[in-house]
Design a protein around this motif. Structure first.
Motif, short mmCIF file in Angstrom:
data_model
loop_
_atom_site.label_atom_id
_atom_site.label_comp_id
_atom_site.label_asym_id
_atom_site.label_seq_id
_atom_site.Cartn_x
_atom_site.Cartn_y
_atom_site.Cartn_z
N VAL A 244 6.02 -0.68 62.66
CA VAL A 244 7.18 -0.27 61.87
C VAL A 244 7.05 -0.80 60.45
N SER A 245 7.35 0.05 59.46
CA SER A 245 7.32 -0.42 58.07
C SER A 245 8.73 -0.79 57.62
N ASP B 42 -5.18 0.40 60.85
CA ASP B 42 -5.79 1.06 59.71
C ASP B 42 -5.71 0.20 58.44
N LYS C 92 -3.71 -2.14 57.59
CA LYS C 92 -2.41 -2.71 57.19
C LYS C 92 -2.30 -4.13 57.77
N TYR D 233 4.75 -4.46 57.06
CA TYR D 233 4.57 -3.90 58.41
C TYR D 233 4.75 -4.97 59.49
N CYS E 169 14.76 5.55 69.47
CA CYS E 169 13.96 4.69 68.57
C CYS E 169 14.65 3.37 68.27
N LYS F 285 10.30 3.23 59.19
CA LYS F 285 9.51 4.31 59.80
C LYS F 285 8.60 3.73 60.88
N ILE F 286 8.46 4.51 61.97
CA ILE F 286 7.55 4.11 63.04
C ILE F 286 6.23 4.87 62.83
N HIS F 287 5.11 4.12 62.70
CA HIS F 287 3.83 4.76 62.36
C HIS F 287 2.94 4.99 63.57
N ALA F 288 3.08 4.17 64.60
CA ALA F 288 2.25 4.34 65.81
C ALA F 288 3.05 3.78 66.97
N GLN F 289 2.82 4.32 68.15
CA GLN F 289 3.56 3.83 69.32
C GLN F 289 2.64 3.72 70.52
N SER G 173 1.98 0.11 46.96
CA SER G 173 3.02 0.12 47.99
C SER G 173 3.50 -1.29 48.28
#
Ligand SMILES: [Zn+2]
Length: 317
Positions: A22-23, A61, A63, A6, A306, A27-31, A2
């Protein structure tokens, strides 16, 4: 393998602080969402920002996070990420927010005005992806904006560019919060739109808006006006069409000044739908010069709530 990167995007508002992981594909992965505690002063707010960032970092996690972007109200001085006189954060005159956050987390930190950040979000990830030049309008409590030129935000010499809400549509008109007369915000900002509706409704007792607020005109909100309009209420439609027409006058002025053809509209009231967008479009076309007329388009924003986090992340992506 990948190749995604991030970062953390922070959306600082008068009521809440929202942070997200955010990647680089948007995309938002956690808030993490916390109250901003703005009535306790800048120190408390900065602590809440730090808590929300720590909350994200605790959950990455494995990243690796490359930077932190922050969208904040007010005029922002890029050097040091200084937030100047934000309208809805009390006690903030000049706060070096960027430096404060950098000191705690030791990574790249960028701060930008929240409307500019939302414009950047639409440019990178939303409705503006295919348009290198557009004016972004955020229509809610107030009317904010941002200018995307050649794919980049145009900040002006001191970061204050894009204040479309303070274009006067009537030189001796209603007094605006900013101290000038006739600003479009003074006609279509949430509060003004509601009080204007209340006035008009005194002569239209049968309007559906009155039913929706149970007869209490002090409870009118744009949401009710748009619900009534959707249900076919003519008074409600007229109010929204007039507001859209006013906004179109201001947008037309910007289009003529910048030689732009595209405007993207976001914010709570823009959810009011088709009547509003048709009215804005018609009004823009009626107010731009002939060479711009045929190509002028008004597009709804895509990212909704968002946009704040994504635009802030976009500052460091
Ligand atoms: Zn004003």
């Amino acid at each position: 393998m990948s190749s995604l990167r991030y970062v953390i995007g922070v959306d600082l508002g008068g009521t809440t602080v929202k942070s997200g992981l955010v990647s680089s594909d948007g995309k938002i992965h956690a808030q993490v969402k916390l109250p901003s505690l703005e009535n306790e002063g800048p120190k408390a707010v900065i602590e809440q920002i730090k808590r929300s960032i720590k909350g994200i970092l605790a959950d990455v996690d494995g990243k690796s996070v490359e930077g932190i972007g922050i969208g904040a109200p007010g005029v922002i001085e890029k050097e040091g990420g200084i937030v100047k006189n934000p309208p809805n954060l009390s006690g903030w005159n000049e706060i070096p927010l960027g430096d404060e956050i950098h000191r705690s987390f030791r990574m790249n930190v960028e701060v930008e005005n929240d409307a500019n950040a939302a414009a950047i979000a639409e440019a990178k990830f939303g409705a503006g992806k295919k348009y290198p030049n557009f004016i972004f309008v955020i229509w809610g409590t107030g009317v904010g904006g941002g200018i995307i030129s050649n794919g980049k935000i145009y900040r002006g010499p001191s970061g204050g560019a894009g204040e479309i809400g303070h274009i006067s549509i009537k030189y001796n008109g209603l007094m605006c919060n900013c101290g000038a007369k006739g600003c479009v915000e003074a006609y279509i900002g949430q509060k003004h739109l509601s009080s204007r509706a209340a006035k008009i409704l005194k002569e239209h007792p049968g309007s559906k808006i009155i039913q929706l607020v149970g007869g209490d005109l002090s409870k009118i909100e744009p949401l009710y006006i748009s619900q009534a309009a959707d249900a076919g209420d003519k008074v409600a439609r007229d109010i929204l069409v007039e507001a859209g027409t006013f906004l179109g006058v201001a947008i037309g002025a910007v289009m003529n000044t910048l030689d732009f053809r595209v405007s993207i509209i976001g914010g709570g009231i823009s959810a009011a739908g088709k009547y509003v967008f048709d009215a804005i479009t018609e009004s823009v076309k009626a107010h731009v010069l002939t060479p711009l007329r045929n190509d002028s388009i008004v597009v709804p924003a895509k990212l909704g709530n968002c946009a704040g986090i994504l635009g802030a992340a976009g500052l460091v992506l």
